[in-house]
Structures are given as structure tokens and as C-alpha cells.
Design a protein around this motif. Structure first.
Motif, PDB file in Angstrom:
ATOM      1  N   PRO A 179       0.818  -1.213   0.000  1.00  0.00           N
ATOM      2  CA  PRO A 179       0.000   0.000   0.000  1.00  0.00           C
ATOM      3  C   PRO A 179       0.855   1.267   0.000  1.00  0.00           C
ATOM      4  CG  PRO A 179      -0.937  -1.603   1.501  1.00  0.00           C
ATOM      5  CD  PRO A 179       0.388  -2.165   1.043  1.00  0.00           C
ATOM      6  N   GLN A 180       1.964   1.251   0.733  1.00  0.00           N
ATOM      7  CA  GLN A 180       2.835   2.424   0.798  1.00  0.00           C
ATOM      8  C   GLN A 180       3.462   2.727  -0.568  1.00  0.00           C
ATOM      9  OE1 GLN A 180       2.766  -0.095   3.055  1.00  0.00           O
ATOM     10  NE2 GLN A 180       1.788   1.091   4.686  1.00  0.00           N
ATOM     11  N   ALA A 181       3.877   1.684  -1.282  1.00  0.00           N
ATOM     12  CA  ALA A 181       4.468   1.885  -2.607  1.00  0.00           C
ATOM     13  C   ALA A 181       3.436   2.425  -3.589  1.00  0.00           C
ATOM     14  CB  ALA A 181       5.059   0.573  -3.126  1.00  0.00           C
ATOM     15  N   ILE A 182       2.234   1.908  -3.514  1.00  0.00           N
ATOM     16  CA  ILE A 182       1.174   2.385  -4.404  1.00  0.00           C
ATOM     17  C   ILE A 182       0.807   3.828  -4.053  1.00  0.00           C
ATOM     18  CG2 ILE A 182      -1.223   2.036  -5.123  1.00  0.00           C
ATOM     19  CD1 ILE A 182      -0.718  -0.998  -4.582  1.00  0.00           C
ATOM     20  N   GLY A 183       0.719   4.115  -2.759  1.00  0.00           N
ATOM     21  CA  GLY A 183       0.420   5.489  -2.328  1.00  0.00           C
ATOM     22  C   GLY A 183       1.466   6.465  -2.812  1.00  0.00           C
ATOM     23  N   ALA A 184       2.736   6.078  -2.701  1.00  0.00           N
ATOM     24  CA  ALA A 184       3.825   6.946  -3.155  1.00  0.00           C
ATOM     25  C   ALA A 184       3.736   7.177  -4.661  1.00  0.00           C
ATOM     26  CB  ALA A 184       5.172   6.346  -2.782  1.00  0.00           C
ATOM     27  N   SER A 185       3.391   6.136  -5.412  1.00  0.00           N
ATOM     28  CA  SER A 185       3.277   6.269  -6.868  1.00  0.00           C
ATOM     29  C   SER A 185       2.112   7.171  -7.261  1.00  0.00           C
ATOM     30  CB  SER A 185       3.111   4.894  -7.515  1.00  0.00           C
ATOM     31  OG  SER A 185       4.274   4.116  -7.338  1.00  0.00           O
ATOM     32  N   PHE A 186       0.969   6.989  -6.618  1.00  0.00           N
ATOM     33  CA  PHE A 186      -0.184   7.847  -6.899  1.00  0.00           C
ATOM     34  C   PHE A 186       0.158   9.303  -6.591  1.00  0.00           C
ATOM     35  CE2 PHE A 186      -4.515   5.790  -7.490  1.00  0.00           C
ATOM     36  CZ  PHE A 186      -4.025   4.580  -7.958  1.00  0.00           C
ATOM     37  N   ALA A 187       0.811   9.520  -5.451  1.00  0.00           N
ATOM     38  CA  ALA A 187       1.178  10.886  -5.062  1.00  0.00           C
ATOM     39  C   ALA A 187       2.148  11.493  -6.064  1.00  0.00           C
ATOM     40  CB  ALA A 187       1.781  10.878  -3.653  1.00  0.00           C
ATOM     41  N   GLU A 188       3.115  10.698  -6.516  1.00  0.00           N
ATOM     42  CA  GLU A 188       4.090  11.185  -7.491  1.00  0.00           C
ATOM     43  C   GLU A 188       3.401  11.572  -8.798  1.00  0.00           C
ATOM     44  OE1 GLU A 188       7.757  12.150  -9.329  1.00  0.00           O
ATOM     45  OE2 GLU A 188       7.123  12.027  -7.239  1.00  0.00           O
ATOM     46  N   LEU A 189       2.478  10.730  -9.254  1.00  0.00           N
ATOM     47  CA  LEU A 189       1.759  11.039 -10.493  1.00  0.00           C
ATOM     48  C   LEU A 189       0.950  12.333 -10.356  1.00  0.00           C
ATOM     49  CD1 LEU A 189       0.581   7.421 -11.388  1.00  0.00           C
ATOM     50  CD2 LEU A 189       2.184   8.812 -12.715  1.00  0.00           C
ATOM     51  N   LEU A 190       0.309  12.502  -9.202  1.00  0.00           N
ATOM     52  CA  LEU A 190      -0.449  13.729  -8.982  1.00  0.00           C
ATOM     53  C   LEU A 190       0.455  14.948  -8.977  1.00  0.00           C
ATOM     54  CD1 LEU A 190      -3.059  15.249  -8.238  1.00  0.00           C
ATOM     55  CD2 LEU A 190      -2.573  14.702  -5.838  1.00  0.00           C
ATOM     56  N   LEU A 191       1.529  14.883  -8.235  1.00  0.00           N
ATOM     57  CA  LEU A 191       2.440  16.041  -8.144  1.00  0.00           C
ATOM     58  C   LEU A 191       3.074  16.365  -9.483  1.00  0.00           C
ATOM     59  CD1 LEU A 191       3.166  17.784  -5.583  1.00  0.00           C
ATOM     60  CD2 LEU A 191       1.897  15.704  -5.099  1.00  0.00           C
ATOM     61  N   ARG A 192       3.432  15.352 -10.243  1.00  0.00           N
ATOM     62  CA  ARG A 192       4.018  15.601 -11.563  1.00  0.00           C
ATOM     63  C   ARG A 192       3.032  16.284 -12.487  1.00  0.00           C
ATOM     64  NH1 ARG A 192       8.759  12.468 -13.700  1.00  0.00           N
ATOM     65  NH2 ARG A 192       9.787  11.645 -11.845  1.00  0.00           N
ATOM     66  N   SER A 193       1.759  15.900 -12.383  1.00  0.00           N
ATOM     67  CA  SER A 193       0.743  16.531 -13.233  1.00  0.00           C
ATOM     68  C   SER A 193       0.554  18.002 -12.912  1.00  0.00           C
ATOM     69  CB  SER A 193      -0.591  15.795 -13.109  1.00  0.00           C
ATOM     70  OG  SER A 193      -1.228  16.075 -11.874  1.00  0.00           O
ATOM     71  N   LEU A 194       0.943  18.396 -11.682  1.00  0.00           N
ATOM     72  CA  LEU A 194       0.761  19.773 -11.244  1.00  0.00           C
ATOM     73  C   LEU A 194       2.010  20.624 -11.332  1.00  0.00           C
ATOM     74  CD1 LEU A 194      -1.510  19.062  -8.148  1.00  0.00           C
ATOM     75  CD2 LEU A 194      -2.179  20.342 -10.189  1.00  0.00           C
ATOM     76  N   GLN A 195       3.113  20.044 -11.775  1.00  0.00           N
ATOM     77  CA  GLN A 195       4.350  20.809 -11.872  1.00  0.00           C
ATOM     78  C   GLN A 195       4.173  21.971 -12.838  1.00  0.00           C
ATOM     79  OE1 GLN A 195       7.455  18.097 -12.976  1.00  0.00           O
ATOM     80  NE2 GLN A 195       7.856  17.485 -10.857  1.00  0.00           N
ATOM     81  N   PRO A 196       4.630  23.154 -12.457  1.00  0.00           N
ATOM     82  CA  PRO A 196       4.509  24.299 -13.373  1.00  0.00           C
ATOM     83  C   PRO A 196       5.256  24.035 -14.674  1.00  0.00           C
ATOM     84  CG  PRO A 196       5.084  25.013 -11.155  1.00  0.00           C
ATOM     85  CD  PRO A 196       5.220  23.522 -11.168  1.00  0.00           C
ATOM     86  N   THR A 197       4.680  24.464 -15.757  1.00  0.00           N
ATOM     87  CA  THR A 197       5.312  24.234 -17.071  1.00  0.00           C
ATOM     88  C   THR A 197       6.321  25.324 -17.385  1.00  0.00           C
ATOM     89  OG1 THR A 197       3.432  25.377 -18.086  1.00  0.00           O
ATOM     90  CG2 THR A 197       3.362  22.970 -18.012  1.00  0.00           C
TER      91      THR A 197
END
Length: 197
Positions: A179-197
């Protein structure tokens, strides 16, 4: 064969555990009160001492998971950490708590529509408050310039939780990912989608 619930826990918790397991495996409608009390190892009288109906059990299953998630989100959101760190922690946490309480989560996502209209309205209002608090972190980051602001925070929130709500359709306890690995991956995907361009 449904695994027996822990007989060492108090009756009220045992009933919830039995109902959650059976609702997740069989569905809400096909599960009888008799099925629940048999799995919990109690009488119907004991069940009706704590819960007036299957609806009560169903609503409590939803409430207990969301209550934990709301408390944890409030702690994260109110901390002094940078908003990107708080959003990362919040995103990972909702995934981990969902997976660690997968029977409750599965029941919540599959069966809440079976509650009477007034109870459904309460469940929707509770869920909306959680999503709004999560969305507020995204909006805070956008206002501060930490996140891109060309994406609607509401849409980002809905997209993220769409993935969370489907965890039960593919996650396996005995799988390679924790669960921790999946949570970290979901969080990473979310944060990457929000990175300023």
C-alpha cells in the motif's frame, strides 16, 4: 469460504467486520442479517442492540473509514510543511488508508447507492467535504505558484479520486506492491501533473 472474524474484539466491532467482509464479497443486498450474525458469532438480539438494520451497518462502514481519512487530512493540511509536501502526504495517505481498509472501501464504493435517500445525502455530503479539503491544498499551491494553474483544481481532484475509487478492482494483498508503494506512486503522479510548465 469466508474467513472468520476475530472473536477477541468487542461485539460491535465484530459485527462491523463481519458485515464489511460479507458486503464486500457478496454484495449488500444478498447478505442477510443472519449471515452477519453467524460470521460474527453473535445473536440477532446482540446485533439489534447496536444496529437497527443493515443500513446502519452499511453507513457505519463508510463513516469509520472516512472519519479516519478526514482526521489525517486535517492534520496534514494544517501542518507548517510546504504545500507540495502536504499534498504529497495527503495523496499517499488516502491511498494507503483505502488499501489498508479495502473491504470497507469496496463496500463504500459499491453499495452506498443502496442506502435510503436521506442517508445517501449524508454520505455524499461527508465525501464532498473531504474532497473539498483535498482540493483546497491544490488551490493553495496554485495560488502560491507551486502548482500549475491552467488545470482546474476540481478536475484534478476528481481525476485523482477516480483512481483511488478503483483500487479495489485490481489491488491484491499478496501482490508485489505494498500500500505504501502504491500510495507513493499515486502521489508522485499527482504532483508531476501539477508541476509548473
Amino acid at each position: 469460504m469466508t474467513a472468520r472474524v476475530d472473536m477477541a474484539v468487542p461485539v460491535q466491532e465484530r459485527l462491523l467486520a463481519a458485515a464489511s467482509r460479507l458486503f464486500a464479497e457478496r454484495g449488500f443486498a444478498p447478505t442477510s442479517v443472519q449471515d452477519i450474525v453467524e460470521l460474527a458469532g453473535v445473536t440477532k438480539g446482540a446485533m439489534y442492540h447496536y444496529y437497527s438494520s443493515k443500513d446502519d451497518l452499511l453507513q457505519q462502514i463508510y463513516t469509520r473509514l472516512l472519519s479516519v481519512q478526514q482526521e489525517r487530512l486535517a492534520e496534514i493540511a494544517e501542518s507548517a510543511l510546504p504545500v507540495a509536501v502536504r499534498l504529497r502526504e495527503a495523496a499517499a495517505d488516502v491511498v494507503v488508508t483505502t488499501l489498508e481498509n479495502l473491504e470497507d472501501a469496496t463496500v463504500s464504493f459499491r453499495s452506498m447507492h443502496m442506502l435510503p435517500p436521506d442517508r445517501q445525502a449524508q454520505v455524499r455530503a461527508d465525501r464532498r467535504r473531504y474532497h473539498e479539503a483535498f482540493r483546497a491544498l491544490i488551490e493553495e499551491g496554485q495560488a502560491a505558484g507551486a502548482f500549475r494553474d491552467d488545470l482546474a483544481a476540481d478536475l484534478v481532484t476528481h481525476q485523482f479520486f477516480g483512481g483511488v475509487h478503483h483500487l479495489g478492482s485490481w489491488y491484491r494483498v499478496d501482490g508485489e506492491l505494498t500500500p505504501q508503494a502504491i500510495g507513493a506512486s499515486f502521489a508522485e503522479l499527482l504532483l508531476r501533473s501539477l508541476q509548473p510548465t
